[in-house]
Every structure is written in C-alpha cells, then in structure tokens.
Design a protein around this motif. Structure first.
Motif, mmCIF file in Angstrom:
data_model
loop_
_atom_site.group_PDB
_atom_site.id
_atom_site.type_symbol
_atom_site.label_atom_id
_atom_site.label_comp_id
_atom_site.label_asym_id
_atom_site.label_seq_id
_atom_site.Cartn_x
_atom_site.Cartn_y
_atom_site.Cartn_z
ATOM 1 N N LYS A 155 38.985 49.272 36.847
ATOM 2 C CA LYS A 155 37.901 48.516 37.477
ATOM 3 C C LYS A 155 38.104 47.008 37.349
ATOM 4 N N LYS A 172 38.190 44.326 40.390
ATOM 5 C CA LYS A 172 37.341 43.130 40.490
ATOM 6 C C LYS A 172 38.184 41.869 40.653
ATOM 7 N N TYR A 214 39.515 41.743 44.213
ATOM 8 C CA TYR A 214 38.413 41.419 45.123
ATOM 9 C C TYR A 214 38.131 39.916 45.074
ATOM 10 N N VAL A 227 38.866 38.163 35.234
ATOM 11 C CA VAL A 227 38.749 38.310 36.691
ATOM 12 C C VAL A 227 39.090 37.009 37.401
#
Length: 208
Positions: A31, A35, A38, A92
């Motif tokens: 995940k 992220k 993205y 991130v």
C-alpha cells in the motif's frame, strides 16, 4: 536482493498486459508503494500542501490524545501512531524538510500540554519524555544533513521546544540526567560530532 541480468531480461520479455497484471498485483500487497506512485504520477497536491495537511492532522490527534494523559501508556501509544503517520508521509512524498519540521511540530504540540503533564508522576511520564528526547536528537541529526539554507527555518521550532522544556520540570531534569544539552536546540549550536556524542551517551545506558 540482487537481480541477475537473466531475471531482468525475462521480466522485460513480458507483454504489456502481463506487466500491468504484475504491477497491480504487487501494488495490492504494498500500500505504501501504491500511495507513493499515486503521489508521484497523478496527485495534484504538492509536498508543501501534504505537509500542511499533516500539521493539521498532528494538531487534531495530539489534542485528542491529550484526553488520555492520565493514562500514560495509552497516551504514548497514540503519540507513536501519529509519528507513524509522519513516517508514512515522508516515505510517500520524500519530504526531507518535513522529516524534521513535522517531528518538531509533533514534539511542540505534545508539550503544549505541559499544564497537564506537569501534574503527572515522574515514573508515569518517564517513557514519554525519553521518547521526546530521542525524537529531538533524531531531528537534530537530520538537520545536520540538510543544506544550511534550511537551518534558520527550523530555529523557531527549536526555540519553541527549548522554552517548553524549560517549563516542564521532569523533562528538563531528564535532559540533564541523560546529558542532552538543550543549548543544542539551535541549528548553529548542534555539535558536529553529535552522532558520536549520542553513541557514547547510549553506551553508558542513558536515553533508554
């Protein structure tokens, strides 16, 4: 893990459809990577905007956590969860500035609760304060790795922290007992060999 040339070549021979399937399968299992991609590929928000949002989240969650100051173990659990969110933000966005500023922001928001913290027993807040001192040390070590042009931007937060430590009797005592000099809380006063100083302090059983 090292990947051989043969393995890389085999992956390159996958069709576009096979590669897409593999990518989506991997993203479902990771995940954080999802992220990060993205954010890098299609997110319209900048790193600065994400950092500002994190500050709002930290403020809100520390305020919520403050309801549990009389339950020190649970309070520290909540603080660690906030810190984990900061770590995720850094991974991130690769926000090097935020790696320092957000942790300093977290410490200062915790110490905004000094009026309540100062009413707790020493043994109740000991682990929290050692946690805070170690977070401060990590921030100082990270500052040293950043360009000096950024240093002045941290000094306001460091000065705020110094004032709050001086207004917290047990935290101030722990800083002294663990050889953490609060005069280091200014960018140009951070010892060049701070990493070695901290290593020596920890070797003597302190900061634990």
């Amino acid at each position: 893990m090292e990947y051989s040339k043969e393995f890389k070549a085999a992956l390159s021979n996958f069709s576009s459809i096979e590669k897409d399937r593999l990518i989506f399968r991997l993203l479902k299992k990771d995940k954080l990577l999802s992220k990060k991609l993205y954010f890098e590929l299609i997110d319209t928000e900048t790193t600065d905007q994400k950092r500002s949002q994190m500050e709002d989240i930290i403020e809100e969650k520390v305020l919520f956590a403050s309801k549990y100051i009389t339950n020190p173990k649970y309070f520290l659990v909540l603080i660690r969860k906030i810190s984990a969110e900061i770590t995720e933000h850094i991974k991130v966005t690769t926000d090097k500035f935020g790696e320092v500023s957000l942790h300093l922001f977290l410490i200062n928001r915790i110490l905004d609760q000094n009026s309540q913290l100062n009413h707790q027993r020493f043994d109740a807040v000991y682990k929290l304060y050692i946690y805070i001192i170690n977070k401060a040390i990590k921030a100082l070590l990270t500052i040293q790795k950043l360009d000096e042009d950024y240093w002045i931007e941290f000094d306001e937060q460091l000065s705020e922290m110094e004032d709050k430590i001086q207004n917290n009797r047990y935290l101030q005592k722990l800083c002294i007992n663990n050889s953490f000099d609060i005069r280091w809380l200014k960018s140009d006063r951070i010892p060049e060999n701070l990493d070695l100083i901290i290593k020596e302090i920890k070797s003597q059983g302190f900061l634990k």
